[in-house]
Design an enzyme around this catalytic site. Structure first.
Site, PDB file in Angstrom:
ATOM      1  N   HIS A  11       0.855  -1.192   0.000  1.00 19.81           N
ATOM      2  CA  HIS A  11       0.000   0.000   0.000  1.00 19.81           C
ATOM      3  C   HIS A  11       0.879   1.226   0.000  1.00 19.81           C
ATOM      4  O   HIS A  11       2.056   1.178   0.345  1.00 19.81           O
ATOM      5  CB  HIS A  11      -0.972   0.019   1.191  1.00 19.81           C
ATOM      6  N   GLY A 179       1.155  -3.020  15.419  1.00 16.88           N
ATOM      7  CA  GLY A 179       0.415  -2.436  14.308  1.00 16.88           C
ATOM      8  C   GLY A 179      -0.781  -3.273  13.906  1.00 16.88           C
ATOM      9  O   GLY A 179      -1.877  -2.749  13.649  1.00 16.88           O
ATOM     10  N   GLY A 326       4.295   2.506  10.375  1.00 22.21           N
ATOM     11  CA  GLY A 326       2.962   3.086  10.431  1.00 22.21           C
ATOM     12  C   GLY A 326       2.505   3.496  11.813  1.00 22.21           C
ATOM     13  O   GLY A 326       1.770   4.477  11.970  1.00 22.21           O
ATOM     14  N   ASP A 354       4.581   2.800   4.697  1.00 27.60           N
ATOM     15  CA  ASP A 354       5.329   2.136   3.632  1.00 27.60           C
ATOM     16  C   ASP A 354       5.909   3.097   2.609  1.00 27.60           C
ATOM     17  O   ASP A 354       6.980   2.843   2.051  1.00 27.60           O
ATOM     18  CB  ASP A 354       4.432   1.119   2.928  1.00 27.60           C
ATOM     19  N   ALA A 440      -1.192  17.416   5.126  1.00 29.83           N
ATOM     20  CA  ALA A 440      -1.098  18.684   4.405  1.00 29.83           C
ATOM     21  C   ALA A 440      -0.450  19.699   5.332  1.00 29.83           C
ATOM     22  O   ALA A 440      -0.930  19.933   6.442  1.00 29.83           O
ATOM     23  CB  ALA A 440      -2.479  19.156   3.982  1.00 29.83           C
ATOM     24  N   SER A 553      -6.353  18.907   5.189  1.00 27.09           N
ATOM     25  CA  SER A 553      -5.846  18.577   3.862  1.00 27.09           C
ATOM     26  C   SER A 553      -6.815  19.012   2.767  1.00 27.09           C
ATOM     27  O   SER A 553      -8.036  18.947   2.923  1.00 27.09           O
ATOM     28  CB  SER A 553      -5.578  17.074   3.759  1.00 27.09           C
TER      29      SER A 553
END
Length: 593
Positions: A11, A179, A326, A354, A440, A553
């Site tokens: 991903h 995770g 992550g 990732d 963002a 964002s």
């Protein structure tokens, strides 16, 4: 020496270009394909990186992939054999996927880039994570912690970075994974794995950690920071359909329905949900139960992270920490690390998942494998994406016949934007190179006046069309952060540059960016890395006494953050934003109806 790093086929595919140890460009593929979390081969991102570097693939000295596919394949095979016959369905599905793309990475890269096989390198997944956090930091020596779902076999690792060397000292291996534990609860709470974890973090403050004792039945932490899961509660190691077992459901009850609206007595009932249902009170109680579950897994996750960090400090004595993976995007846990452990300075890779492995793979090859010394290059900002010129912007505007104002005087542009902010308008702010990572940070942002409590609902209802429990971030001048937020020595914490720290709010002057638990995920803004955004916030502060803007964002729900001027215009006109600032151009919705 020119090195291209690549991450893909799981991903958040991405590419990054490093030249002589300095980052030149980096971008996730989703920004070009417009497919959120695109996992495919990152052709658009690679093309962008090469164009930015002024080169073709033939000019590359190395191409480095962020993990070792055959080691990952080995884990899938062994896990399936150990879980047979329960894993039969998931094994068949995995084989179909792996025989398609994932096993033939070398051939994909060679065929698509036409590079010689001698130029191809593969780096361990957690080695890439570690390199992505340590080498871009300003630290000569630091502890390193990587935590994610799973790489090849590793789910967490810790080590030390010293100069050009990284020494990973210990690891935790699949199926024991913090995770994946969090992702199981993400799915249980009705959200998409690898997408909805931040929703769990946002939902948690609306609940109470009433089920902490139950969550601790699932995981045990040792004095050295290592941990193990009780696998009887999980199914992700053998099931293709679910991550939790019947025993898990016996403990926590039925899972939350994915498309159910979330609202509690403290969140309120947003108007865009429509009329209140007849069983409103019953649904409130049900939602508050799930909020309590979210609060409980969030609390345990934080405690495990704190235990790991304290153990690392005890062993190494180091007070500087670099993090990736992550789980390092859990900004609430990061805030507690800063406040409650001996760590004095924290650096988190802004694309900690990732996608960040693309940068890590390239830097690991350059420093650790090829032995090249570090040259002082620091990733102190995340503006590594593509930039579009005023000519690009003007072309997009003119093609659509859009009315706009052009400013060749930056102070006038900023003052006009500040006037709109003070008037309560919601603004699309589109400037320079787009950001690297999921946040963002002032180049592809929607901004508003943080002093207006109603601004939170306005942006949620009219712009983002998203859940009411999702908080907005404050962008604050770095030197002013401590006036409003409880973060001592705020300019020392690079994680705050990337909106990766949640801290308590000290002032009641910014209600629109204050979450229900009186916290905020702040972004500290520095003049040296984003002078235009800095000056905008400074001018807003001069006019209002509050050098802070609300920042979220620039995208609609379910879409990647905007990339091109056309993306920005599409999003602007599909929402109820009032103003769009595209480079040196200002578009007012009222002038284009």
């Amino acid at each position: 020496m020119r090195i291209l790093g690549i991450s893909c086929f799981y991903h958040d595919a991405a590419a990054a270009l490093v030249e002589d140890g300095r980052l030149i460009a980096a971008a996730e593929e989703e920004r070009f394909s417009r497919k959120k979390h695109d996992s495919g081969f990152p052709e658009g991102a690679i093309q962008y990186c090469l164009e930015t570097g002024g080169m073709s693939a033939r000019d590359l000295d190395q191409v480095v992939f962020y993990e070792k596919p055959f080691a990952k394949f080995e884990r899938i095979l062994i896990t399936a054999l150990q879980s047979y016959p329960r894993a039969r369905g998931s094994f068949t599905e995995a084989m179909m996927t792996w025989m398609g793309d994932k096993l033939w990475v070398r051939e994909h890269i060679r065929n698509r880039l036409e590079v010689d096989k001698s130029k191809l390198l593969f780096v361990d997944h957690h080695g890439s994570h570690a390199a992505s956090a340590f080498y871009p930091s300003r630290f000569d020596k630091a502890a390193i912690l990587t935590v994610d779902g799973v790489g090849e076999w590793t789910t967490a690792s810790f080590g030390v970075g010293d100069g050009q060397k990284i020494h990973l000292l210990r690891e935790i291996r699949f199926p024991h994974s913090l995770g994946l534990l969090y992702s199981v609860f993400t799915a249980f709470l009705g959200f998409e794995v690898n997408e909805g974890e931040y929703k769990v973090m946002g939902m948690a403050p609306y609940g109470q950690p009433r089920y902490v004792d139950k969550v601790w039945k699932l995981i045990e932490v040792a004095s050295d920071g290592s941990f193990g899961l009780d696998m009887d509660y999980f199914a992700y190691h053998y099931s293709r359909d679910t991550g939790y077992s019947r025993k898990f459901l016996d403990l926590f009850g039925a899972p939350r329905k994915p498309n159910l609206n979330f609202f509690t007595s403290s969140s309120g009932y947003p108007s865009y949900f429509g009329a209140k249902p007849g069983n409103y009170n019953e649904l409130v109680r049900e939602n508050e139960h799930y909020a309590d579950v979210a609060a409980s897994i969030q609390k345990v996750t934080e405690e495990v992270m704190l235990a790991m960090v304290r153990a690392i400090h005890k062993e190494t004595g180091l007070t500087r920490l670099c993090m990736a993976g992550g789980v390092a995007l859990n900004s609430v846990a990061n805030g507690r690390i800063v406040r409650e452990t001996p760590i004095e300075e924290l650096y988190v890779q802004p694309a900690a998942g990732d996608s960040g492995g693309a940068i890590g793979a390239a830097l690991y090859a350059y420093h650790a494998l090829l032995g090249q010394p570090r040259n002082g290059h620091v990733m102190d900002h995340a503006y590594w994406g593509k930039e579009y010129s005023d000519a690009d912007v003007r072309g997009a505007l003119d093609r659509r016949g859009i009315r706009y104002a052009f400013f060749d005087d930056e102070p006038k542009l900023l003052d006009a934007t500040v006037d709109d902010l003070i008037a309560g308008k919601v603004i699309g702010w589109y400037q320079g190179r787009f950001e690297w990572g999921p946040r963002a940070l002032g180049n592809r942002s929607i901004i508003g006046d943080p002093r207006r409590a109603e601004m939170k609902d306005i942006v949620n209802t009219k712009i983002k069309f998203r859940e009411p429990y999702r908080p907005f971030a404050p962008s604050v001048l770095a030197g002013e952060a401590e006036r409003f937020f409880d973060l001592a020595d705020s300019q020392r914490h690079d994680a705050a540059r990337f909106m990766l720290l949640v801290v308590p709010v000290k002032s009641d002057a910014v209600p629109a960016v204050t979450h229900v638990d009186n916290s905020a995920r702040l972004q500290t803004v520095f003049e040296s890395t984003n002078p235009r955004y800095y000056d905008l916030i400074r001018r807003f502060g001069q006019a209002t006494g509050v050098p802070v803007v609300l920042n979220t964002s620039f995208n609609l729900r379910g879409e990647p953050i905007v990339t091109t001027p056309d993306n920005a215009l599409n999003t602007f006109f599909a929402s109820e934003m009032d103003t769009l600032v595209l480079g040196n151009h200002i578009v007012h919705k009222a002038d284009n109806v």
